[in-house]
Design an enzyme around this catalytic site. Structure first.
Site, PDB file in Angstrom:
ATOM      1  N   GLY A  46       0.770  -1.000  -0.119  1.00 34.63           N
ATOM      2  CA  GLY A  46       0.120  -0.047  -0.198  1.00 34.63           C
ATOM      3  C   GLY A  46       1.053   1.314   0.282  1.00 34.63           C
ATOM      4  CD  GLU A 134      -1.386   2.613   2.436  1.00 33.16           C
ATOM      5  OE1 GLU A 134      -0.997   3.855   2.364  1.00 33.16           O
ATOM      6  OE2 GLU A 134      -0.653   1.624   2.611  1.00 33.16           O
TER       7      GLU A 134
HETATM    8  C1  QAP Z   1       0.665  -0.813   5.153  1.00 29.70           C
HETATM    9  O1  QAP Z   1       2.825  -1.123   4.053  1.00 29.70           O
HETATM   10  C2  QAP Z   1       0.329  -2.060   5.547  1.00 29.70           C
HETATM   11  O2  QAP Z   1       9.474  -1.630   6.946  1.00 29.70           O
HETATM   12  C3  QAP Z   1       1.494  -0.932   3.731  1.00 29.70           C
HETATM   13  O3  QAP Z   1      11.485  -2.332   5.135  1.00 29.70           O
HETATM   14  C4  QAP Z   1       1.465  -2.989   6.089  1.00 29.70           C
HETATM   15  O4  QAP Z   1       3.645  -1.742   2.101  1.00 29.70           O
HETATM   16  C5  QAP Z   1      -1.061  -2.128   6.073  1.00 29.70           C
HETATM   17  C6  QAP Z   1       7.775  -2.211   3.450  1.00 29.70           C
HETATM   18  C7  QAP Z   1       1.137  -4.123   6.663  1.00 29.70           C
HETATM   19  C8  QAP Z   1      -1.360  -3.425   6.880  1.00 29.70           C
HETATM   20  C9  QAP Z   1      -0.243  -4.244   7.282  1.00 29.70           C
HETATM   21  C10 QAP Z   1       7.866  -1.863   5.156  1.00 29.70           C
HETATM   22  C11 QAP Z   1       8.732  -2.445   2.510  1.00 29.70           C
HETATM   23  C12 QAP Z   1       6.417  -2.149   2.986  1.00 29.70           C
HETATM   24  C13 QAP Z   1       9.243  -2.181   5.374  1.00 29.70           C
HETATM   25  C14 QAP Z   1       3.875  -1.821   3.269  1.00 29.70           C
HETATM   26  C15 QAP Z   1      10.334  -2.451   4.428  1.00 29.70           C
HETATM   27  C16 QAP Z   1       9.868  -2.566   3.044  1.00 29.70           C
HETATM   28  C17 QAP Z   1       5.118  -1.739   3.988  1.00 29.70           C
HETATM   29 CO    CO Z   2       2.151   3.429   5.271  1.00 29.87          CO
END
Ligand code: QAP
Ligand code: CO
Length: 179
Positions: A46, A134
């Site tokens: 997201g 988001e």
């Molecule tokens: C939001 O988050 C989300 O720390 C989207 O090193 C996440 O795409 C909503 C990401 C989990 C619900 C559950 C994070 C990539 C991506 C990191 C993401 C990283 C590399 C996060």
């Molecule tokens: Co975020």
């Protein structure tokens, strides 16, 4: 298409409230495509426009394993929420950190799609959590606002240190090194 730079916590620009999109036009669709490219490259599930320094109410999400189910939410609004769910969340603007957050388990939401057509979605689980995460971004909120101040402070300190190391101070940067 272009990959965009993602702002990192505690950047003050992540704290702005994003403005509604008045007209879904080709420029909006270009932003959506660039955001999808940025999210897939990260990789993430997201991304909100505010994270790429565009304070507009635009979100892209893809929670599919095959990364072939992009969802585009323009001016999203939550109409109803119910139940409670705890999930480990991360964020492309808080790299390397995951914490448990409590949110509604089921939501009903309304948004415009990439053609400016309104649609409604009733969903639960990961998708419902991701949409709430988001939409928080569009109002200047981050998942770290839902955890303890102590944990948030610890994450902020570590990321500030990372950023200092990634971008040397003005006395060092640009100075030519002896070979
Ligand atoms: C939001 O988050 C989300 O720390 C989207 O090193 C996440 O795409 C909503 C990401 C989990 C619900 C559950 C994070 C990539 C991506 C990191 C993401 C990283 C590399 C996060
Ligand atoms: Co975020």
């Amino acid at each position: 298409m272009a990959k965009l730079e993602i702002l990192t916590f505690p950047d003050a620009r992540l704290r702005r409230s994003a403005e509604p999109v008045e007209k879904v036009d080709d420029k909006t669709r270009q932003l959506v495509d660039d955001m999808l490219e940025t999210m897939y490259a990260a990789p993430g599930i997201g991304l909100a426009a505010i994270q790429v320094n565009v304070p507009k109410r635009v979100v892209v999400i893809d929670i599919s394993d095959e990364k072939n189910a992009p969802l585009c939410l323009i001016n999203p609004e939550i109409l109803e929420r119910s139940g409670e769910e705890q999930m480990d969340e991360g964020c492309l603007s808080v790299p390397g950190f995951y914490e448990t957050v409590t949110r509604a388990d089921r939501i009903r939401m309304r948004a415009l799609d990439r053609n400016g057509e309104p649609f409604e979605l009733d969903t639960d689980g990961l998708l419902a959590v991701c949409i709430q995460h988001e939409i928080d971004h569009l109002d200047g909120r981050l998942f770290v606002d839902h955890i303890s101040a102590l944990k948030r402070q610890r994450i902020r300190k570590k990321l500030e240190k990372d950023q200092r190391q990634a971008a040397p101070s003005s006395t060092d940067s640009g100075r030519r090194r002896a070979i």
